[in-house]
Every structure is written in structure tokens, then in C-alpha cells.
Design a protein around this motif. Sequence first.
Motif, short mmCIF file in Angstrom:
data_model
loop_
_atom_site.label_atom_id
_atom_site.label_comp_id
_atom_site.label_asym_id
_atom_site.label_seq_id
_atom_site.Cartn_x
_atom_site.Cartn_y
_atom_site.Cartn_z
N UNK A 116 0.84 -1.20 0.00
CA UNK A 116 0.00 0.00 0.00
C UNK A 116 0.87 1.24 0.00
N UNK A 117 0.41 2.25 -0.71
CA UNK A 117 1.12 3.53 -0.73
C UNK A 117 2.38 3.53 -1.56
N UNK A 118 2.61 2.49 -2.33
CA UNK A 118 3.80 2.43 -3.15
C UNK A 118 3.38 2.12 -4.59
N UNK A 119 3.92 2.82 -5.56
CA UNK A 119 3.58 2.52 -6.95
C UNK A 119 3.88 1.06 -7.29
N UNK A 120 3.01 0.44 -8.05
CA UNK A 120 3.14 -1.00 -8.34
C UNK A 120 4.45 -1.32 -9.04
N UNK A 121 4.89 -0.41 -9.93
CA UNK A 121 6.12 -0.73 -10.68
C UNK A 121 7.32 -0.79 -9.73
N UNK A 122 7.33 0.08 -8.72
CA UNK A 122 8.42 0.05 -7.74
C UNK A 122 8.30 -1.17 -6.84
N UNK A 123 7.08 -1.53 -6.50
CA UNK A 123 6.87 -2.70 -5.64
C UNK A 123 7.40 -3.96 -6.32
N UNK A 149 16.01 -11.76 -17.58
CA UNK A 149 16.74 -12.67 -16.71
C UNK A 149 17.37 -11.92 -15.54
N UNK A 150 17.56 -12.65 -14.45
CA UNK A 150 18.25 -12.06 -13.30
C UNK A 150 19.70 -11.83 -13.65
N UNK A 151 20.16 -10.61 -13.40
CA UNK A 151 21.54 -10.25 -13.67
C UNK A 151 22.43 -10.55 -12.48
N UNK A 152 21.88 -10.49 -11.29
CA UNK A 152 22.68 -10.74 -10.09
C UNK A 152 22.83 -9.50 -9.25
N UNK A 153 23.42 -9.68 -8.09
CA UNK A 153 23.63 -8.55 -7.20
C UNK A 153 24.74 -7.66 -7.74
N UNK A 209 15.83 -3.06 -14.30
CA UNK A 209 17.04 -2.93 -15.12
C UNK A 209 17.86 -1.73 -14.69
N UNK A 210 17.16 -0.63 -14.37
CA UNK A 210 17.84 0.59 -13.93
C UNK A 210 18.64 0.33 -12.66
N UNK A 211 18.12 -0.53 -11.79
CA UNK A 211 18.83 -0.86 -10.54
C UNK A 211 19.93 -1.89 -10.75
N UNK A 212 20.07 -2.39 -11.96
CA UNK A 212 21.10 -3.39 -12.24
C UNK A 212 20.73 -4.79 -11.80
N UNK A 213 19.42 -5.06 -11.65
CA UNK A 213 18.96 -6.36 -11.15
C UNK A 213 18.71 -7.36 -12.28
N UNK A 259 14.33 -7.49 -6.07
CA UNK A 259 15.54 -7.25 -5.27
C UNK A 259 15.54 -8.13 -4.02
N UNK A 260 14.40 -8.22 -3.34
CA UNK A 260 14.31 -9.05 -2.13
C UNK A 260 14.55 -10.52 -2.44
N UNK A 261 14.02 -11.00 -3.57
CA UNK A 261 14.19 -12.41 -3.94
C UNK A 261 15.64 -12.71 -4.30
N UNK A 262 16.33 -11.74 -4.88
CA UNK A 262 17.76 -11.92 -5.17
C UNK A 262 18.56 -11.99 -3.88
N UNK A 263 18.28 -11.08 -2.97
CA UNK A 263 19.02 -11.04 -1.70
C UNK A 263 18.77 -12.27 -0.85
N UNK A 264 17.55 -12.83 -0.93
CA UNK A 264 17.22 -14.02 -0.13
C UNK A 264 17.70 -15.30 -0.78
N UNK A 265 18.10 -15.22 -2.05
CA UNK A 265 18.55 -16.43 -2.76
C UNK A 265 17.44 -17.13 -3.53
N UNK A 266 16.20 -16.63 -3.42
CA UNK A 266 15.11 -17.26 -4.19
C UNK A 266 15.39 -17.17 -5.69
N UNK A 267 15.93 -16.04 -6.12
CA UNK A 267 16.29 -15.86 -7.51
C UNK A 267 17.80 -15.86 -7.65
N UNK A 268 18.28 -16.60 -8.63
CA UNK A 268 19.70 -16.73 -8.88
C UNK A 268 20.04 -16.13 -10.25
N UNK A 269 21.31 -15.75 -10.43
CA UNK A 269 21.72 -15.24 -11.75
C UNK A 269 21.32 -16.20 -12.86
N UNK A 270 20.78 -15.65 -13.94
CA UNK A 270 20.34 -16.35 -15.15
C UNK A 270 18.95 -16.94 -15.00
#
Length: 466
Positions: free
Chosen positions: A17-24, A83-87, A69-73, A30-41
Motif C-alpha cells: 500500500x502507498x507504493x507505486x506498483x512498478x516500484x513494488x 533474466x536475473x543479472x545478479x547482485x 534494469x535501472x537498478x542493475x537487477x 531485489x528481495x528475492x535476489x538477496x534471499x537467494x530465491x532468484x539466482x543469476x540467469x
Amino acid sequence: MDTSDLQRWVRLLQNTSGKPAYRAIADIIADDINSGRLQPRDRLPPLRDLADASGLNYTTTVRAYAEARKRGLIESHPGSGSYIKGKPAQLKPSVGSYEMTMNLMIEPAIPTLVEEIKDSAMTVIAQMDTYNLLRYQAFGGSQNNREMALSWLRRRLPDARYEQTLICPGIHSTLVGLMSALITPGKVLCVESLVYPGIKAIAAQLGMELYPIERDSDGMLVRPFEDACKEGKVGALYLNPTIQNPTTVTMSRSRREVLADVALRYSIPIIEDDAYTMLADNPPPAFASLAPELTYYITGTSKCFGPGVRSAFLHTPGKRQTQRVLAALRATSVMSSPFTDCVVSQWIRDGVADNMIKAVRRESSARLEIAREQLDTHNIIAADGAFHLWLKLPKQSEWSPVELAAHLRSMRVSAVASAAFSTDNNPPNAIRLCYGGPITRDEWRQRIIQAADVIEHPYLVHTNTH
């Protein structure tokens, strides 16, 4: 990414709530990359599928992926998806386990060569003063053995000097000692974005920071390296410039000269790992010739004679630097094996080492030709004399490098995914294939034929496993 993960995204979006959907959406990635749910490629859901599942309009999902993409994710390829680019690369000590599948040397099946190796070893053993060899030795080897090591080094370093030459128990242990001595607190080790996995393991063990530098088809890029030097945190530069592991690239003379010039201007020590150099065909001058006052040059026998012979030859920049690294080398490995030193010296002296290298090169070329016959040569980076190759997967391949490497290993093909070599968390879509070890040429042919079929027709494997 499967359907259940997509549904989880939908639930998370409903609770935002209160956050634009595209940012959410970008935050969830980003959270899934940091937690390991998503891996590079890992492949992300198509934009249309995400819009349909979430109830968002298509424009919002396009904007969400653009934000990621702008965040390098993530990275997107027209026609094949996102595809996931990685941290983003971080200057923190690496932790966790590392893929250390060894790059096994070719074992030429030549009976006369095998007998030659045995006879040479037995000759020197019969002449040994046994009890003398059972005692502690001065680090760096005896005078006679160091002289033979110097003769080997002078094949690449014509100006190598005896007082700057040390015999060490293997290249890996030499790297441990050098990194301990050169990377002081607050300093980082500059490495290429793809590197020998042992460097990652050593850095993790010692709590050191690796600073990944981008590379192209000729090796490390110059400008990013110079930018790192300007920051003042670089303790040393590590390079494996000849038949690099994993890409097999031999860096050009011009690239070496420019990198050496930068190192000289900023007084950055260079660790030159030249493990494969004796297998190369007329490689460019070593960094130790271009910047002798900065370069710690290492070569050895494990990649041109056999990994069971843990013998490495280190040439330091000068007498003062020799004394500086001696303490670290002695603390981590005590000394090289006198038995091994004597046997290796004999193999160099009587030409057995040269005969082995020639046999390995001949067999390597034959096995590489077999690989080229079966694999798409446009996707292979390889070198005569090497016993590994770098295979780039098609952009639209249904295989991820990790999945493909694991499946190939189950077929007894020595394969390692690019993530094992990556230092910037953005591994390319590629794997390393090794064609050395205790296999024959015919066995390699059978295995690479099967591997090529699996790579070309992944749907057959996936169908059979469901």
C-alpha cells in the motif's frame, strides 16, 4: 521461476500500500535476489503473464522491469525474455562454499613415456641421501634444485635471477602466501570478473576483499582497473594471462603493456599466475618481463606434468621482496617436499618434462578437434595446448549453466557453470568443459557427442525427467 513464485508475487503486491506498483515489483525482485530465491540467469515471467496474473496493465509491468534494469537487477533480450543479472558487485569478503572441480590435465596413453617417467624418477631416488631428505629444509629449495627451477623460469623470463627464485609446494599454496603478504587490512585484490575459483576460496578463507574488474575478449579492461587504482584501495593485481582459466584466452601483448603501465604508475604489485604457459604456443611476453620490479611470477608443474607433483616456481621482483614473502610462505606451507623437488629437477634435466609437454599438446589438439566437430564452433573459446574450453550457451537456450553443468557431470562430462568463476555476481551464460583426466580420446568423443545432443535438444531431457 515457476507458477507458484508468480502467485507469491501477486500476493505480495496485494499487500503493498502507498507504493507505486512498478516500484513494488522491482523491490520484490531485489528481495528475492538477496534471499537467494532468484539466482543469476533465472528467467522472469513474461510481461504479459505478469500483467494478467496481477491484474495490472501492461504498461505498468513494462515500467516495473525497466525499473529493475535501472537498478542493475535484470537484463532483457528481445525475443528471449528477461533474466536475473545478479547482485551488484560489492567489496566484501566472499563467504560460503566454492566449486573447486579440478581442471584435470591430459594423461597421454604412451607406454614409452610412462616408462621414461618411472625410470627417471627411480634414477634420482637411487642416488638420494635418504636421511638428508627426511630433514627440515630451508624454504625455497636446495641450491641444485633452485638452479634447475631457474633454468625452467628462463624459458619465459630470460633475465630471471637465482636470488629471486624460490621453489614452493604448488601454485595454490604460493597464492595463499602471496595474498597474505601483499593484501594488508583495508586493501583489495583486483581480479577479472571471471577468475580461477581457488582465488575466491583463498580470499574467503583469509577474509579478503576481491575487486572485480570487467573484461572483454582480450582479458581485463584497462580503464576500470585504473579507476580502481585511483581510489587508493588496491593492494595487488591478480592475473592469469596465458590460457586463462576458465576462458582459455591468452591476453595480447598490447593489453599486457597497457595494464603493466597502469600498475607501474600506481606502484601496484602484480601476481602473475602463469600455470598454463608451458602449454601455450609462443605466448606474448610475461608481465614479469614488462614490469619486473612489481611482478611476482608463478609457474609450476601441475598443469604441464601432473597435479600430483605439487611443485611451483616463484620469481619475485627483487631480493627485498623475496625476504618479505618468505615469512608468509613459510608460515603457510613450511617448505616444499625435498623428494618432489629432486624428482622434478631430474625430469627437467633429462628432458622428460619436455617430452610430457609435447605429448600433452598433441593429445590436447586432437581432443579439441573432436569437440569442434561436435559443438557449435561459434560458441567455443578454446586454445591449442589447453585441456579445457569455454562454451557459451545460446541466448535462447532452455538450459541454465548450473542445470546443464550438473546434468553433464551426471553423464561423466567434466563441466562447471560460469557462476563458479564469477567475481561480480553476473556470470555469463556459459560453462567450462574439461577434456583431461584419466579418459581416452575415444571416451572423450563418446561423451562430447552425448553432451552436444543434450545441449542441442534440451526438451528431450526435460521431457524424460517429468
